[in-house]
Design an enzyme around this catalytic site. Structure first.
Site, PDB file in Angstrom:
ATOM      1  N   SER A 106       0.860  -1.191   0.000  1.00 46.98           N
ATOM      2  CA  SER A 106       0.000   0.000   0.000  1.00 46.98           C
ATOM      3  C   SER A 106       0.892   1.235   0.000  1.00 46.98           C
ATOM      4  O   SER A 106       2.058   1.171   0.426  1.00 46.98           O
ATOM      5  CB  SER A 106      -0.852  -0.001   1.273  1.00 46.98           C
ATOM      6  OG  SER A 106      -1.441   1.269   1.480  1.00 46.98           O
ATOM      7  N   TYR A 166      -2.092  -1.356  10.433  1.00 50.67           N
ATOM      8  CA  TYR A 166      -2.230  -1.589   8.987  1.00 50.67           C
ATOM      9  C   TYR A 166      -1.004  -1.072   8.235  1.00 50.67           C
ATOM     10  O   TYR A 166      -0.403  -1.793   7.436  1.00 50.67           O
ATOM     11  CB  TYR A 166      -3.500  -0.929   8.449  1.00 50.67           C
ATOM     12  CG  TYR A 166      -3.625  -1.038   6.947  1.00 50.67           C
ATOM     13  CD1 TYR A 166      -3.951  -2.260   6.353  1.00 50.67           C
ATOM     14  CD2 TYR A 166      -3.373   0.048   6.112  1.00 50.67           C
ATOM     15  CE1 TYR A 166      -4.026  -2.382   4.971  1.00 50.67           C
ATOM     16  CE2 TYR A 166      -3.457  -0.069   4.732  1.00 50.67           C
ATOM     17  CZ  TYR A 166      -3.782  -1.286   4.169  1.00 50.67           C
ATOM     18  OH  TYR A 166      -3.853  -1.409   2.797  1.00 50.67           O
TER      19      TYR A 166
HETATM   20  N1  LIG Z   1      -8.629  -0.163  -1.652  1.00 52.46           N
HETATM   21  C1  LIG Z   1      -7.621   0.583  -1.259  1.00 52.46           C
HETATM   22  O1  LIG Z   1      -7.754   1.826  -1.104  1.00 52.46           O
HETATM   23  C2  LIG Z   1      -6.265  -0.047  -1.025  1.00 52.46           C
HETATM   24  C3  LIG Z   1      -5.148   0.804  -0.956  1.00 52.46           C
HETATM   25  C4  LIG Z   1      -3.901   0.251  -0.742  1.00 52.46           C
HETATM   26  C5  LIG Z   1      -3.759  -1.125  -0.610  1.00 52.46           C
HETATM   27  N2  LIG Z   1      -4.861  -1.926  -0.673  1.00 52.46           N
HETATM   28  C6  LIG Z   1      -4.654  -3.363  -0.491  1.00 52.46           C
HETATM   29  O2  LIG Z   1      -5.181  -4.052  -1.611  1.00 52.46           O
HETATM   30  C7  LIG Z   1      -5.535  -5.383  -1.221  1.00 52.46           C
HETATM   31  C8  LIG Z   1      -6.933  -5.702  -1.744  1.00 52.46           C
HETATM   32  O3  LIG Z   1      -7.859  -4.853  -1.088  1.00 52.46           O
HETATM   33  P1  LIG Z   1      -9.169  -4.293  -1.794  1.00 52.46           P
HETATM   34  O4  LIG Z   1      -9.058  -2.818  -1.779  1.00 52.46           O
HETATM   35  O5  LIG Z   1      -9.435  -4.971  -3.070  1.00 52.46           O
HETATM   36  O6  LIG Z   1     -10.240  -4.678  -0.681  1.00 52.46           O
HETATM   37  P2  LIG Z   1     -11.596  -5.545  -0.756  1.00 52.46           P
HETATM   38  O7  LIG Z   1     -12.474  -5.043  -1.839  1.00 52.46           O
HETATM   39  O8  LIG Z   1     -12.100  -5.507   0.662  1.00 52.46           O
HETATM   40  O9  LIG Z   1     -11.114  -7.002  -1.136  1.00 52.46           O
HETATM   41  C9  LIG Z   1     -10.403  -7.781  -0.227  1.00 52.46           C
HETATM   42  C10 LIG Z   1     -10.316  -9.196  -0.720  1.00 52.46           C
HETATM   43  O10 LIG Z   1      -9.627  -9.984   0.247  1.00 52.46           O
HETATM   44  C11 LIG Z   1     -10.490 -11.028   0.719  1.00 52.46           C
HETATM   45  N3  LIG Z   1     -10.226 -11.242   2.126  1.00 52.46           N
HETATM   46  C12 LIG Z   1     -10.372 -10.368   3.134  1.00 52.46           C
HETATM   47  N4  LIG Z   1     -10.090 -10.938   4.312  1.00 52.46           N
HETATM   48  C13 LIG Z   1      -9.750 -12.228   4.035  1.00 52.46           C
HETATM   49  C14 LIG Z   1      -9.382 -13.334   4.828  1.00 52.46           C
HETATM   50  N5  LIG Z   1      -9.325 -13.257   6.168  1.00 52.46           N
HETATM   51  N6  LIG Z   1      -9.111 -14.509   4.231  1.00 52.46           N
HETATM   52  C15 LIG Z   1      -9.183 -14.615   2.882  1.00 52.46           C
HETATM   53  N7  LIG Z   1      -9.529 -13.613   2.085  1.00 52.46           N
HETATM   54  C16 LIG Z   1      -9.819 -12.423   2.659  1.00 52.46           C
HETATM   55  C17 LIG Z   1     -11.913 -10.505   0.439  1.00 52.46           C
HETATM   56  O11 LIG Z   1     -12.894 -11.519   0.313  1.00 52.46           O
HETATM   57  P3  LIG Z   1     -13.725 -12.077   1.590  1.00 52.46           P
HETATM   58  O12 LIG Z   1     -14.170 -10.873   2.356  1.00 52.46           O
HETATM   59  O13 LIG Z   1     -14.809 -12.896   1.023  1.00 52.46           O
HETATM   60  O14 LIG Z   1     -12.741 -12.899   2.354  1.00 52.46           O
HETATM   61  C18 LIG Z   1     -11.685  -9.829  -0.913  1.00 52.46           C
HETATM   62  O15 LIG Z   1     -11.633 -10.795  -1.925  1.00 52.46           O
HETATM   63  C19 LIG Z   1      -5.406  -5.437   0.300  1.00 52.46           C
HETATM   64  O16 LIG Z   1      -4.200  -6.062   0.650  1.00 52.46           O
HETATM   65  C20 LIG Z   1      -5.379  -3.961   0.698  1.00 52.46           C
HETATM   66  O17 LIG Z   1      -4.679  -3.763   1.901  1.00 52.46           O
HETATM   67  C21 LIG Z   1      -6.108  -1.409  -0.886  1.00 52.46           C
END
Ligand SMILES: NC(=O)c1ccc[n+]([C@@H]2O[C@H](COP(=O)([O-])OP(=O)(O)OC[C@H]3O[C@@H](n4cnc5c(N)ncnc54)[C@H](OP(=O)(O)O)[C@@H]3O)[C@@H](O)[C@H]2O)c1
Length: 257
Positions: free
Chosen positions: A138, A151
Protein backbone atom coordinates in the site's frame (compact mmCIF):
# COMPACT_ATOMS: atom_id res chain seq x y z
CA UNK A 1 -1.92 -27.46 -15.89
CA UNK A 2 -0.30 -24.15 -14.82
CA UNK A 3 -2.17 -21.64 -12.66
CA UNK A 4 -1.81 -18.25 -11.00
CA UNK A 5 -3.04 -18.40 -7.38
CA UNK A 6 -4.54 -15.12 -6.17
CA UNK A 7 -5.68 -14.43 -2.60
CA UNK A 8 -8.49 -11.97 -1.96
CA UNK A 9 -9.66 -12.57 -5.51
CA UNK A 10 -13.45 -12.49 -5.02
CA UNK A 11 -13.71 -8.72 -5.50
CA UNK A 12 -11.80 -5.43 -5.56
CA UNK A 13 -8.17 -5.30 -6.60
CA UNK A 14 -7.68 -9.08 -6.32
CA UNK A 15 -10.50 -9.83 -8.74
CA UNK A 16 -9.12 -7.25 -11.18
CA UNK A 17 -5.69 -8.89 -10.92
CA UNK A 18 -7.23 -12.33 -11.55
CA UNK A 19 -9.05 -10.99 -14.61
CA UNK A 20 -5.81 -9.32 -15.78
CA UNK A 21 -3.98 -12.68 -15.73
CA UNK A 22 -6.95 -14.51 -17.28
CA UNK A 23 -7.13 -11.92 -20.06
CA UNK A 24 -3.55 -12.87 -20.94
CA UNK A 25 -4.47 -16.57 -21.16
CA UNK A 26 -3.42 -17.77 -17.69
CA UNK A 27 -5.56 -20.16 -15.64
CA UNK A 28 -6.39 -18.81 -12.19
CA UNK A 29 -7.10 -20.09 -8.68
CA UNK A 30 -9.21 -17.69 -6.63
CA UNK A 31 -9.09 -17.61 -2.82
CA UNK A 32 -11.20 -15.57 -0.37
CA UNK A 33 -13.77 -16.33 2.35
CA UNK A 34 -17.14 -15.76 0.66
CA UNK A 35 -17.95 -18.84 -1.50
CA UNK A 36 -20.84 -17.22 -3.35
CA UNK A 37 -18.68 -14.34 -4.57
CA UNK A 38 -15.84 -16.73 -5.47
CA UNK A 39 -18.17 -19.00 -7.44
CA UNK A 40 -19.56 -16.15 -9.51
CA UNK A 41 -16.13 -14.54 -10.04
CA UNK A 42 -14.73 -17.86 -11.32
CA UNK A 43 -17.73 -18.50 -13.58
CA UNK A 44 -17.40 -15.01 -15.13
CA UNK A 45 -13.67 -15.52 -15.74
CA UNK A 46 -14.24 -18.91 -17.43
CA UNK A 47 -16.94 -17.39 -19.59
CA UNK A 48 -15.14 -14.15 -20.48
CA UNK A 49 -11.61 -15.47 -21.10
CA UNK A 50 -11.98 -19.21 -21.91
CA UNK A 51 -9.35 -20.16 -19.33
CA UNK A 52 -9.78 -22.43 -16.32
CA UNK A 53 -10.76 -20.71 -13.05
CA UNK A 54 -11.07 -22.71 -9.82
CA UNK A 55 -11.80 -21.34 -6.35
CA UNK A 56 -11.46 -22.23 -2.70
CA UNK A 57 -12.93 -20.58 0.37
CA UNK A 58 -10.34 -20.07 3.11
CA UNK A 59 -9.99 -17.59 5.95
CA UNK A 60 -6.37 -16.44 5.89
CA UNK A 61 -6.80 -15.30 9.47
CA UNK A 62 -6.59 -19.02 10.28
CA UNK A 63 -2.93 -20.06 10.53
CA UNK A 64 -3.73 -23.47 8.95
CA UNK A 65 -5.11 -21.96 5.71
CA UNK A 66 -1.81 -21.66 3.74
CA UNK A 67 -1.00 -25.37 4.23
CA UNK A 68 -4.56 -26.33 3.22
CA UNK A 69 -4.14 -24.28 0.04
CA UNK A 70 -0.88 -26.05 -0.78
CA UNK A 71 -2.54 -29.44 -0.17
CA UNK A 72 -5.50 -28.44 -2.36
CA UNK A 73 -3.16 -27.54 -5.23
CA UNK A 74 -1.08 -30.73 -4.84
CA UNK A 75 -4.06 -33.11 -4.70
CA UNK A 76 -5.85 -31.32 -7.57
CA UNK A 77 -2.76 -31.28 -9.82
CA UNK A 78 -2.67 -27.45 -10.04
CA UNK A 79 0.90 -26.39 -10.91
CA UNK A 80 1.28 -22.92 -9.41
CA UNK A 81 3.40 -20.68 -11.63
CA UNK A 82 2.38 -17.42 -9.98
CA UNK A 83 1.38 -16.46 -6.45
CA UNK A 84 -0.40 -13.17 -5.75
CA UNK A 85 -0.63 -12.23 -2.08
CA UNK A 86 -3.39 -9.64 -2.29
CA UNK A 87 -5.82 -10.46 0.56
CA UNK A 88 -5.61 -7.84 3.26
CA UNK A 89 -7.61 -5.33 5.23
CA UNK A 90 -7.30 -2.30 7.49
CA UNK A 91 -8.90 -1.26 10.72
CA UNK A 92 -8.96 2.40 11.71
CA UNK A 93 -8.99 3.84 15.20
CA UNK A 94 -6.69 4.50 18.12
CA UNK A 95 -4.47 1.46 18.69
CA UNK A 96 -5.23 1.36 22.43
CA UNK A 97 -8.99 1.37 21.82
CA UNK A 98 -9.12 -1.30 19.10
CA UNK A 99 -9.58 -4.89 20.35
CA UNK A 100 -6.25 -6.74 20.43
CA UNK A 101 -7.60 -9.90 18.80
CA UNK A 102 -8.75 -7.86 15.77
CA UNK A 103 -5.30 -6.28 15.38
CA UNK A 104 -3.59 -9.67 15.67
CA UNK A 105 -5.99 -11.13 13.11
CA UNK A 106 -5.12 -8.31 10.70
CA UNK A 107 -1.42 -9.05 11.18
CA UNK A 108 -2.14 -12.74 10.50
CA UNK A 109 -3.89 -11.97 7.19
CA UNK A 110 -1.66 -9.07 6.04
CA UNK A 111 1.72 -10.51 7.08
CA UNK A 112 1.84 -14.07 8.42
CA UNK A 113 -0.30 -15.55 5.65
CA UNK A 114 1.89 -13.76 3.06
CA UNK A 115 5.04 -15.24 4.62
CA UNK A 116 3.54 -18.73 5.00
CA UNK A 117 2.10 -18.90 1.47
CA UNK A 118 5.34 -17.61 -0.01
CA UNK A 119 7.43 -20.13 1.93
CA UNK A 120 5.13 -23.05 1.13
CA UNK A 121 4.72 -22.28 -2.59
CA UNK A 122 8.32 -21.24 -3.40
CA UNK A 123 9.51 -24.82 -4.15
CA UNK A 124 6.58 -25.17 -6.57
CA UNK A 125 7.26 -21.79 -8.21
CA UNK A 126 10.93 -22.67 -8.70
CA UNK A 127 9.99 -25.72 -10.78
CA UNK A 128 8.85 -23.46 -13.63
CA UNK A 129 11.25 -21.88 -16.15
CA UNK A 130 9.61 -18.53 -15.29
CA UNK A 131 7.45 -17.78 -12.24
CA UNK A 132 6.04 -14.72 -10.45
CA UNK A 133 5.40 -13.61 -6.89
CA UNK A 134 3.28 -10.46 -6.60
CA UNK A 135 2.68 -8.95 -3.18
CA UNK A 136 0.19 -6.14 -2.67
CA UNK A 137 1.31 -3.59 -0.09
CA UNK A 138 0.00 0.00 0.00
CA UNK A 139 1.08 3.61 -0.27
CA UNK A 140 0.75 3.40 3.54
CA UNK A 141 3.92 1.27 3.43
CA UNK A 142 6.01 4.45 3.03
CA UNK A 143 5.09 6.14 6.31
CA UNK A 144 3.54 5.63 9.72
CA UNK A 145 -0.19 6.35 9.67
CA UNK A 146 -1.54 7.25 13.11
CA UNK A 147 -5.00 5.71 13.72
CA UNK A 148 -4.20 3.13 11.05
CA UNK A 149 -0.93 2.21 12.74
CA UNK A 150 -0.96 -1.58 12.56
CA UNK A 151 -2.23 -1.59 8.99
CA UNK A 152 0.52 0.79 7.79
CA UNK A 153 3.14 -1.20 9.70
CA UNK A 154 1.89 -4.45 8.17
CA UNK A 155 2.22 -2.99 4.67
CA UNK A 156 5.74 -1.65 5.41
CA UNK A 157 6.54 -5.26 6.35
CA UNK A 158 5.17 -6.55 3.02
CA UNK A 159 7.23 -4.05 1.03
CA UNK A 160 10.48 -4.63 2.90
CA UNK A 161 10.01 -8.41 2.85
CA UNK A 162 9.29 -8.37 -0.89
CA UNK A 163 12.41 -6.37 -1.74
CA UNK A 164 14.67 -8.54 0.37
CA UNK A 165 13.23 -11.72 -1.06
CA UNK A 166 13.53 -10.39 -4.61
CA UNK A 167 17.27 -10.00 -4.10
CA UNK A 168 17.58 -13.47 -2.55
CA UNK A 169 15.75 -15.00 -5.52
CA UNK A 170 17.52 -13.01 -8.25
CA UNK A 171 19.31 -16.10 -9.61
CA UNK A 172 16.13 -18.23 -9.63
CA UNK A 173 13.23 -18.23 -12.11
CA UNK A 174 11.04 -16.44 -9.55
CA UNK A 175 10.55 -12.72 -10.10
CA UNK A 176 9.24 -10.79 -7.07
CA UNK A 177 7.16 -7.62 -7.48
CA UNK A 178 5.55 -5.45 -4.82
CA UNK A 179 2.70 -3.15 -5.83
CA UNK A 180 1.64 -0.27 -3.58
CA UNK A 181 -1.80 1.07 -4.44
CA UNK A 182 -3.12 4.34 -3.09
CA UNK A 183 -6.83 4.94 -2.48
CA UNK A 184 -8.80 2.55 -4.66
CA UNK A 185 -12.56 2.31 -5.00
CA UNK A 186 -13.23 -1.07 -3.33
CA UNK A 187 -14.76 -2.46 -0.15
CA UNK A 188 -11.53 -1.59 1.71
CA UNK A 189 -12.64 1.74 3.25
CA UNK A 190 -15.95 0.25 4.49
CA UNK A 191 -14.23 -2.67 6.18
CA UNK A 192 -11.56 -0.40 7.68
CA UNK A 193 -14.36 1.89 8.93
CA UNK A 194 -12.44 5.00 7.98
CA UNK A 195 -14.08 8.31 8.87
CA UNK A 196 -15.66 10.98 6.67
CA UNK A 197 -12.45 13.04 6.27
CA UNK A 198 -10.47 10.11 4.87
CA UNK A 199 -13.39 9.07 2.65
CA UNK A 200 -13.73 12.58 1.18
CA UNK A 201 -9.97 12.80 0.54
CA UNK A 202 -10.01 9.36 -1.09
CA UNK A 203 -12.96 10.27 -3.34
CA UNK A 204 -10.81 12.93 -5.03
CA UNK A 205 -7.98 10.56 -5.91
CA UNK A 206 -9.58 7.09 -5.97
CA UNK A 207 -8.37 4.79 -8.74
CA UNK A 208 -10.57 1.98 -10.06
CA UNK A 209 -9.65 -1.57 -9.05
CA UNK A 210 -9.42 -2.39 -12.77
CA UNK A 211 -6.71 0.26 -13.34
CA UNK A 212 -4.77 -0.93 -10.28
CA UNK A 213 -5.13 -4.62 -11.24
CA UNK A 214 -3.95 -4.00 -14.79
CA UNK A 215 -0.95 -1.95 -13.62
CA UNK A 216 -0.07 -4.69 -11.11
CA UNK A 217 -0.12 -7.51 -13.68
CA UNK A 218 1.86 -5.41 -16.18
CA UNK A 219 4.50 -4.56 -13.55
CA UNK A 220 4.77 -8.22 -12.56
CA UNK A 221 5.22 -9.46 -16.11
CA UNK A 222 7.75 -6.68 -16.75
CA UNK A 223 9.77 -7.90 -13.76
CA UNK A 224 9.47 -4.61 -11.85
CA UNK A 225 10.63 -4.61 -8.22
CA UNK A 226 8.16 -2.05 -6.93
CA UNK A 227 5.30 0.04 -8.27
CA UNK A 228 3.23 2.80 -6.71
CA UNK A 229 0.04 2.92 -8.79
CA UNK A 230 -1.07 6.23 -10.32
CA UNK A 231 0.71 9.56 -10.77
CA UNK A 232 -0.85 11.22 -7.71
CA UNK A 233 0.22 8.35 -5.45
CA UNK A 234 3.75 8.41 -6.92
CA UNK A 235 3.97 12.13 -6.12
CA UNK A 236 2.56 11.42 -2.64
CA UNK A 237 5.20 8.76 -1.95
CA UNK A 238 7.92 11.17 -3.13
CA UNK A 239 6.62 13.95 -0.85
CA UNK A 240 6.53 11.55 2.11
CA UNK A 241 10.19 10.73 1.40
CA UNK A 242 11.01 14.43 1.14
CA UNK A 243 9.06 15.81 4.12
CA UNK A 244 10.06 15.53 7.77
CA UNK A 245 8.45 12.34 9.12
CA UNK A 246 6.56 14.26 11.82
CA UNK A 247 4.82 16.41 9.22
CA UNK A 248 3.78 13.40 7.09
CA UNK A 249 2.43 11.70 10.21
CA UNK A 250 0.51 14.79 11.34
CA UNK A 251 -1.09 15.10 7.89
CA UNK A 252 -2.10 11.44 7.90
CA UNK A 253 -3.42 11.67 11.45
CA UNK A 254 -5.64 14.57 10.36
CA UNK A 255 -7.37 12.20 7.91
CA UNK A 256 -7.80 9.15 10.14
CA UNK A 257 -8.35 10.50 13.69
N1 LIG B 1 -8.63 -0.16 -1.65
C1 LIG B 1 -7.62 0.58 -1.26
O1 LIG B 1 -7.75 1.83 -1.10
C2 LIG B 1 -6.26 -0.05 -1.02
C3 LIG B 1 -5.15 0.80 -0.96
C4 LIG B 1 -3.90 0.25 -0.74
C5 LIG B 1 -3.76 -1.13 -0.61
N2 LIG B 1 -4.86 -1.93 -0.67
C6 LIG B 1 -4.65 -3.36 -0.49
O2 LIG B 1 -5.18 -4.05 -1.61
C7 LIG B 1 -5.54 -5.38 -1.22
C8 LIG B 1 -6.93 -5.70 -1.74
O3 LIG B 1 -7.86 -4.85 -1.09
P1 LIG B 1 -9.17 -4.29 -1.79
O4 LIG B 1 -9.06 -2.82 -1.78
O5 LIG B 1 -9.44 -4.97 -3.07
O6 LIG B 1 -10.24 -4.68 -0.68
P2 LIG B 1 -11.60 -5.54 -0.76
O7 LIG B 1 -12.47 -5.04 -1.84
O8 LIG B 1 -12.10 -5.51 0.66
O9 LIG B 1 -11.11 -7.00 -1.14
C9 LIG B 1 -10.40 -7.78 -0.23
C10 LIG B 1 -10.32 -9.20 -0.72
O10 LIG B 1 -9.63 -9.98 0.25
C11 LIG B 1 -10.49 -11.03 0.72
N3 LIG B 1 -10.23 -11.24 2.13
C12 LIG B 1 -10.37 -10.37 3.13
N4 LIG B 1 -10.09 -10.94 4.31
C13 LIG B 1 -9.75 -12.23 4.04
C14 LIG B 1 -9.38 -13.33 4.83
N5 LIG B 1 -9.32 -13.26 6.17
N6 LIG B 1 -9.11 -14.51 4.23
C15 LIG B 1 -9.18 -14.61 2.88
N7 LIG B 1 -9.53 -13.61 2.08
C16 LIG B 1 -9.82 -12.42 2.66
C17 LIG B 1 -11.91 -10.50 0.44
O11 LIG B 1 -12.89 -11.52 0.31
P3 LIG B 1 -13.72 -12.08 1.59
O12 LIG B 1 -14.17 -10.87 2.36
O13 LIG B 1 -14.81 -12.90 1.02
O14 LIG B 1 -12.74 -12.90 2.35
C18 LIG B 1 -11.69 -9.83 -0.91
O15 LIG B 1 -11.63 -10.80 -1.92
C19 LIG B 1 -5.41 -5.44 0.30
O16 LIG B 1 -4.20 -6.06 0.65
C20 LIG B 1 -5.38 -3.96 0.70
O17 LIG B 1 -4.68 -3.76 1.90
C21 LIG B 1 -6.11 -1.41 -0.89
Amino acid sequence: MNYILITGASKGIGLAIARGWAGRGYNVLLVARNPTELESAAAAIRNDFKVDAQWRSEDLGDAGAPQRLLDWCSTSGFAVQGLVNNAGYGSSGAFADLPLDGQLNMMQVNMNAVVALTHLFLPELKKHPKAWLLNIASSAAYQSVPFLSIYAASKAFVLTFSRGLRYELRKTPVSVTCVCPGATDTNFADRAQVGVKALKAAEKVNMTPEAVGEAAVKATLAGRAELVTGVINKVGAFLVWLLPKGLAEKTAAGLYE
